[in-house]
Design a protein around this motif. Sequence first.
Motif, PDB file in Angstrom:
ATOM      1  N   GLY A  35      33.835   2.803  15.997  1.00  0.00           N
ATOM      2  CA  GLY A  35      33.900   4.205  15.583  1.00  0.00           C
ATOM      3  C   GLY A  35      34.125   4.355  14.084  1.00  0.00           C
ATOM      4  O   GLY A  35      33.518   5.215  13.440  1.00  0.00           O
ATOM      5  N   ILE A  36      34.975   3.505  13.517  1.00  0.00           N
ATOM      6  CA  ILE A  36      35.196   3.538  12.071  1.00  0.00           C
ATOM      7  C   ILE A  36      33.898   3.221  11.339  1.00  0.00           C
ATOM      8  O   ILE A  36      33.536   3.896  10.371  1.00  0.00           O
ATOM      9  CB  ILE A  36      36.317   2.546  11.671  1.00  0.00           C
ATOM     10  CG1 ILE A  36      37.671   3.057  12.173  1.00  0.00           C
ATOM     11  CG2 ILE A  36      36.353   2.331  10.162  1.00  0.00           C
ATOM     12  CD1 ILE A  36      38.792   2.037  12.077  1.00  0.00           C
ATOM     13  N   VAL A  39      31.601   6.245  11.610  1.00  0.00           N
ATOM     14  CA  VAL A  39      32.028   7.339  10.729  1.00  0.00           C
ATOM     15  C   VAL A  39      31.623   7.031   9.287  1.00  0.00           C
ATOM     16  O   VAL A  39      31.115   7.910   8.572  1.00  0.00           O
ATOM     17  CB  VAL A  39      33.555   7.575  10.848  1.00  0.00           C
ATOM     18  CG1 VAL A  39      34.074   8.458   9.722  1.00  0.00           C
ATOM     19  CG2 VAL A  39      33.887   8.182  12.199  1.00  0.00           C
ATOM     20  N   LEU A  42      27.866   7.545   9.042  1.00  0.00           N
ATOM     21  CA  LEU A  42      27.483   8.962   9.045  1.00  0.00           C
ATOM     22  C   LEU A  42      27.928   9.674   7.768  1.00  0.00           C
ATOM     23  O   LEU A  42      27.235  10.562   7.278  1.00  0.00           O
ATOM     24  CB  LEU A  42      28.062   9.657  10.276  1.00  0.00           C
ATOM     25  CG  LEU A  42      27.488   9.208  11.622  1.00  0.00           C
ATOM     26  CD1 LEU A  42      28.241   9.866  12.774  1.00  0.00           C
ATOM     27  CD2 LEU A  42      25.999   9.483  11.711  1.00  0.00           C
ATOM     28  N   ALA A  43      29.080   9.264   7.224  1.00  0.00           N
ATOM     29  CA  ALA A  43      29.588   9.905   6.007  1.00  0.00           C
ATOM     30  C   ALA A  43      28.776   9.513   4.779  1.00  0.00           C
ATOM     31  O   ALA A  43      28.520  10.345   3.903  1.00  0.00           O
ATOM     32  CB  ALA A  43      31.057   9.549   5.796  1.00  0.00           C
ATOM     33  N   ALA A  70      29.221  -0.308   6.614  1.00  0.00           N
ATOM     34  CA  ALA A  70      29.215   0.290   7.954  1.00  0.00           C
ATOM     35  C   ALA A  70      28.691  -0.661   9.025  1.00  0.00           C
ATOM     36  O   ALA A  70      29.322  -0.811  10.083  1.00  0.00           O
ATOM     37  CB  ALA A  70      28.389   1.575   7.941  1.00  0.00           C
TER      38      ALA A  70
END
Length: 126
Positions: A35-36, A39, A42-43, A70
């Motif tokens: 998940g990190i 994120v 996506l960021a 990522a």
Amino acid sequence: MPEKTNATATEMAQVETIIGRILQVGVVFSAIVMGIGLVIFLATGDSGYAGNTVPLTMGAILLGTWQLKAYAIMMLGTYCLILTPVLRVVVSIYAFYKERDHLYVAITTLVLIILMVALLIGLTGK
């Protein structure tokens, strides 16, 4: 086979609890790590790697994770998820050893060897 004593039954219940907890923690930890990475992806909109390049070796994954890339972080989460059942097999070997169940120690050790060979083949591609 020796008859199970009350202490052995209690110890085996504790081992079963530990095995269940290992699986729970492993899955949750893997999901958090993935998940990190998601994120961050996506960021930033960037995988951290050029083109279709992805980290494939553990060294590249750890280096990329340190650099907050990522895809590397998501790959680390995937590896953690893959290694969770392997850890469960290791704990099972210990549990069977404590029960003095030598047949299951041998079978579970064989399963661990097969898992390790499969992981090695997957890592090397040979």
